[in-house]
Design a protein around this motif. Structure first.
Motif, PDB file in Angstrom:
ATOM      1  N   SER A  61       0.815  -1.212   0.000  1.00 26.68           N
ATOM      2  CA  SER A  61       0.000   0.000   0.000  1.00 26.68           C
ATOM      3  C   SER A  61       0.852   1.267   0.000  1.00 26.68           C
ATOM      4  O   SER A  61       0.544   2.240  -0.683  1.00 26.68           O
ATOM      5  N   ASP A  62       1.981   1.232   0.745  1.00 26.41           N
ATOM      6  CA  ASP A  62       2.902   2.379   0.741  1.00 26.41           C
ATOM      7  C   ASP A  62       3.465   2.577  -0.653  1.00 26.41           C
ATOM      8  O   ASP A  62       3.567   3.689  -1.158  1.00 26.41           O
ATOM      9  N   LEU A  63       3.805   1.452  -1.260  1.00 29.67           N
ATOM     10  CA  LEU A  63       4.376   1.493  -2.601  1.00 29.67           C
ATOM     11  C   LEU A  63       3.368   2.111  -3.580  1.00 29.67           C
ATOM     12  O   LEU A  63       3.733   2.949  -4.407  1.00 29.67           O
ATOM     13  N   ALA A  64       2.096   1.704  -3.439  1.00 29.48           N
ATOM     14  CA  ALA A  64       1.050   2.241  -4.313  1.00 29.48           C
ATOM     15  C   ALA A  64       0.959   3.754  -4.163  1.00 29.48           C
ATOM     16  O   ALA A  64       0.848   4.490  -5.149  1.00 29.48           O
ATOM     17  N   GLN A  65       1.041   4.230  -2.940  1.00 29.98           N
ATOM     18  CA  GLN A  65       0.951   5.660  -2.687  1.00 29.98           C
ATOM     19  C   GLN A  65       2.106   6.415  -3.333  1.00 29.98           C
ATOM     20  O   GLN A  65       1.917   7.430  -3.995  1.00 29.98           O
ATOM     21  N   ILE A  66       3.328   5.877  -3.130  1.00 31.48           N
ATOM     22  CA  ILE A  66       4.515   6.535  -3.675  1.00 31.48           C
ATOM     23  C   ILE A  66       4.499   6.493  -5.196  1.00 31.48           C
ATOM     24  O   ILE A  66       4.773   7.478  -5.875  1.00 31.48           O
TER      25      ILE A  66
ATOM     26  N   LEU B  66      -5.056  -8.563  -5.531  1.00 23.79           N
ATOM     27  CA  LEU B  66      -4.484  -8.722  -6.870  1.00 23.79           C
ATOM     28  C   LEU B  66      -3.173  -7.948  -6.981  1.00 23.79           C
ATOM     29  O   LEU B  66      -3.051  -6.839  -6.480  1.00 23.79           O
ATOM     30  N   LYS B  67      -2.201  -8.553  -7.658  1.00 20.49           N
ATOM     31  CA  LYS B  67      -0.931  -7.844  -7.874  1.00 20.49           C
ATOM     32  C   LYS B  67      -1.090  -6.943  -9.087  1.00 20.49           C
ATOM     33  O   LYS B  67      -1.612  -7.396 -10.115  1.00 20.49           O
ATOM     34  N   PRO B  68      -0.624  -5.710  -8.990  1.00 23.38           N
ATOM     35  CA  PRO B  68      -0.812  -4.797 -10.119  1.00 23.38           C
ATOM     36  C   PRO B  68      -0.276  -5.349 -11.435  1.00 23.38           C
ATOM     37  O   PRO B  68      -0.922  -5.220 -12.472  1.00 23.38           O
TER      38      PRO B  68
ATOM     39  N   GLY C 132      -6.004  -3.276 -11.816  1.00 25.49           N
ATOM     40  CA  GLY C 132      -4.570  -3.106 -12.052  1.00 25.49           C
ATOM     41  C   GLY C 132      -4.221  -1.652 -12.340  1.00 25.49           C
ATOM     42  O   GLY C 132      -3.255  -1.111 -11.794  1.00 25.49           O
ATOM     43  N   VAL C 133      -5.038  -1.011 -13.176  1.00 28.31           N
ATOM     44  CA  VAL C 133      -4.786   0.398 -13.512  1.00 28.31           C
ATOM     45  C   VAL C 133      -4.886   1.252 -12.255  1.00 28.31           C
ATOM     46  O   VAL C 133      -4.015   2.076 -11.970  1.00 28.31           O
ATOM     47  N   MET C 134      -5.935   1.025 -11.485  1.00 31.37           N
ATOM     48  CA  MET C 134      -6.117   1.842 -10.286  1.00 31.37           C
ATOM     49  C   MET C 134      -4.956   1.671  -9.321  1.00 31.37           C
ATOM     50  O   MET C 134      -4.489   2.620  -8.714  1.00 31.37           O
ATOM     51  N   LYS C 135      -4.480   0.428  -9.210  1.00 33.24           N
ATOM     52  CA  LYS C 135      -3.337   0.201  -8.326  1.00 33.24           C
ATOM     53  C   LYS C 135      -2.089   0.889  -8.878  1.00 33.24           C
ATOM     54  O   LYS C 135      -1.302   1.457  -8.131  1.00 33.24           O
ATOM     55  N   ALA C 136      -1.914   0.822 -10.202  1.00 35.00           N
ATOM     56  CA  ALA C 136      -0.745   1.457 -10.809  1.00 35.00           C
ATOM     57  C   ALA C 136      -0.750   2.957 -10.550  1.00 35.00           C
ATOM     58  O   ALA C 136       0.282   3.554 -10.283  1.00 35.00           O
TER      59      ALA C 136
END
Lengths: 233, 394
Positions: A82-87, B385-387, B297-301
């Motif tokens: 989740s931290d990674l997603a934010q950064i 899910l993994k991005p 996936g897009v949203m996570k990216a």
């Protein structure tokens, strides 16, 4: 073009090994890459060279099997998802080959989405999204859904979206791959324009003509960068 | 934040409207059933309570044992009960009732109707105890014979020709002159014919064989004390299981407990429908996660945390449940009111439905929770899910 010596993304001897049953696939085999701030780097490689895996690594979408990835000096393999997603959302803007817009949302809402995840206020989001869409010359299409836009227009929305959180890096993965050459040129025009405003651009492509726009071309072969360099910037 | 999520969710629903509605059909049916059933049975409870209040709160009812349902004349009390009650110090007066089905002729028609024998010694005391008013004509006089008072529907609807005061009806071959017509009550009294007790004893060959005895408790006597004492002494006299004696409160409780059991069964069935609905939502959410893998996936990216995706999908399933709940409440209310109208048309006008806001709130909250619970597993899958994998999904 102003250059600093500061790295924005640095890959150090990155290996990525996929295990498929008993078979081990080595997609990356000691990839090292140092992208400085404000650079425009093209990564070129034939299919099967590990290009997609490299994009995932550079975009911090995945974590290496071994080796280190530093995003603005921070080791991403030590971060939680989740931290990674934010950064990632803050520092990297993605432009995908298939545009990857959310089909149910309007152009405006698509551009605002990355800001939603960063907790930007509604007022700021709207203002910024309008500015960005105007910049990519889609100010009159803000309420259109992706299905109501042409490929080139969709890719410009995607570029506007990639800029939503004012990231330092734009990662473009075959950005013209699904476009004809004329609209492809238009997309390249905008990427170069962004580079001029000081963004770091990393573009993955198999197209020589596109790669020539970059300051530096890195050749990816067999999961690592070939040590021969053209056109040093 | 929530507002943006809602926007995303609603747009995604719009994209697959029919499927979304089909998905929540189970919830709609379940909530409809719950709201309709609870409202109707509450209406019935109110109607029954009202009817009992009409019967008076200071009267004991002595009924034959093993009675299933209301007294209908097929079972009667043992001899001697009436005499005992009449002499009891707790009792002011008693109303001996004989109930009997009999053929009733009027004009050229013959019907099979419920006859209620009434002790004329009480004059109109018993009627006023029951809150019965005579609309046309008069009540019985002491010792009167050969006359009848008829219910509202008997007078107006039973026969092709309306029955007027002063005309005669023939009950089991014996002629009775109609001297009174009751006002409309909305309960079974509308379909009954009242004749003097003395006539009924001869006509139906019943001496000291009553179906129901209503015993009015003396003023100042506690009704429960009276009931306990009479029950004890009468049991000593007649033996166990020869009669039952109830206070109005006990009767009410008994009927409501039967009603409650019926209600439980029906609500149980409604819950099964909700369960099916929940499984439907779960299935739809799994499909939705699969279909939108790339979107996830897009949203996570572009910066969505696992929690963001989780919230998004949980809200989506919660809203599905809630939407089903809203429709269910509306349909359930309509059905409940329709039952009231149909009941009134069928002569049971005491049933009055009111939709309790607590039932509505409970149903909505429950439907929302069912939605969220059934969306939990799919939401966990979406969030996990993994991005990279999600983006590669075609």
């Amino acid at each position: 073009m102003k250059k600093t010596q500061k790295s924005i993304i640095k890959l150090e001897n990155v290996w990525k090994i996929y295990e498929m049953g008993d078979v081990k696939v080595e997609a990356l085999r000691g990839l090292s890459l140092d992208v400085k701030k404000h650079e425009f780097v093209a990564i070129k490689g034939p299919s099967g060279s590990g290009k997609s895996t490299a994009v995932n690594m550079v975009g911090c979408l995945d974590i290496p099997s071994t080796g280190k990835i530093l995003l603005d000096g921070e080791d991403i393999s030590l971060m939680g998802e989740s931290d990674l997603a934010q950064i990632r959302g803050r520092k990297i803007g993605f432009v995908f080959q298939k545009f990857n817009l959310i089909p149910t949302l309007t152009a405006m809402e698509n551009v605002m989405l990355p800001m939603v995840f960063q907790g930007t206020t509604a007022e700021d989001r709207q203002k910024r999204a309008k500015e960005l869409l105007t910049m990519v010359e889609l100010g009159d299409r803000i309420d259109h859904r992706p299905s109501e836009l042409s490929g080139g227009q969709q890719q410009r929305v995607a570029i506007a979206r990639s800029l939503a959180n004012d990231p330092e890096v734009i990662l473009a993965d075959e950005p013209t791959g699904n476009l004809d050459s004329k609209t492809g040129k238009m997309v390249m025009f905008f990427l170069k324009k962004l580079h001029k405003t000081g963004k770091t651009i990393i573009m993955v492509t198999h197209d020589d003509k596109l790669a020539k726009h970059a300051d530096r071309i890195e050749h990816l072969i067999d999961g690592k960068i070939e040590q021969k360099r053209k056109k040093r910037g | 934040m929530i507002k943006e999520y809602l926007n995303l969710i609603l747009k995604s629903f719009k994209n697959r409207q029919l499927r979304s509605w089909l998905t929540v059909l189970g919830i709609i049916i379940g909530v409809t059933a719950i709201v309709a059933l609870i409202s109707i049975s509450q209406g019935m409870e109110n109607a029954i309570t009202e009817q009992f209040q009409k019967m008076g709160t200071d009267s004991l009812r002595v009924l034959p044992p093993n009675l299933r349902g209301p007294p209908a004349g097929d079972m009667s009390l043992p001899a001697g009960v009436a005499d005992y009650l009449e002499k009891s110090p707790y009792i002011d007066y008693i109303d001996r009732i004989i109930l009997e089905f009999a053929t009733v002729e009027y004009g050229n028609e013959e019907e099979y109707l419920f006859i209620n024998a009434y002790d004329t010694e009480l004059e109109s005391k018993g009627f006023s105890d029951m809150d019965l008013e005579i609309e046309e004509g008069r009540a019985f006089k002491i010792g009167e014979k050969g006359n009848a008072i008829i219910g509202y529907d008997i007078a107006h609807d039973q026969f092709d020709k309306a029955v007027h005061l002063g005309t005669s009806i023939i009950v089991d071959g014996q002629k009775f002159k109609v001297i009174g017509i009751f006002e409309k009550t909305g309960i079974n009294i509308d379909d009954r014919i009242y004749i003097p007790l003395d006539d009924a004893k001869v006509l139906f060959d019943r001496e000291d064989e009553y179906n129901v005895i209503v015993a009015k408790v003396r003023a100042g006597v506690d009704i429960e004390t009276a009931q306990e004492n009479i029950e004890k002494r009468l049991t000593r006299k007649l033996g166990e299981d020869e009669f039952n004696i109830y206070t109005p409160a006990q009767l009410l409780e008994q009927i409501n407990s039967i009603l409650g059991a019926v209600q439980m069964v029906l609500v149980g069935i409604a819950f099964i429908s909700l369960l099916v609905g929940a499984i439907g939502i779960m299935n739809a959410m799994y499909t939705s996660v699969l279909e939108r893998t790339r979107e996830i996936g897009v949203m996570k990216a572009i910066g969505a945390r696992n929690g963001d995706i989780m919230t998004l999908f949980l809200l989506e399933s919660g809203i599905m449940g809630l939407a089903g709940g809203v429709v269910g409440v509306i349909v359930g209310s309509i059905i409940a009111y329709m039952v009231e109208v149909i009941a009134a048309l069928a002569g049971f006008s005491l049933l009055s439905i009111s939709i309790d806001y607590q039932v509505v709130l409970f149903a909505l909250a429950f439907a929302f929770v069912v939605g969220i619970v059934s969306g939990t597993l799919p939401a966990i899958r979406a969030a996990g899910l993994k991005p990279v994998d999600a983006l590669r999904y075609e």
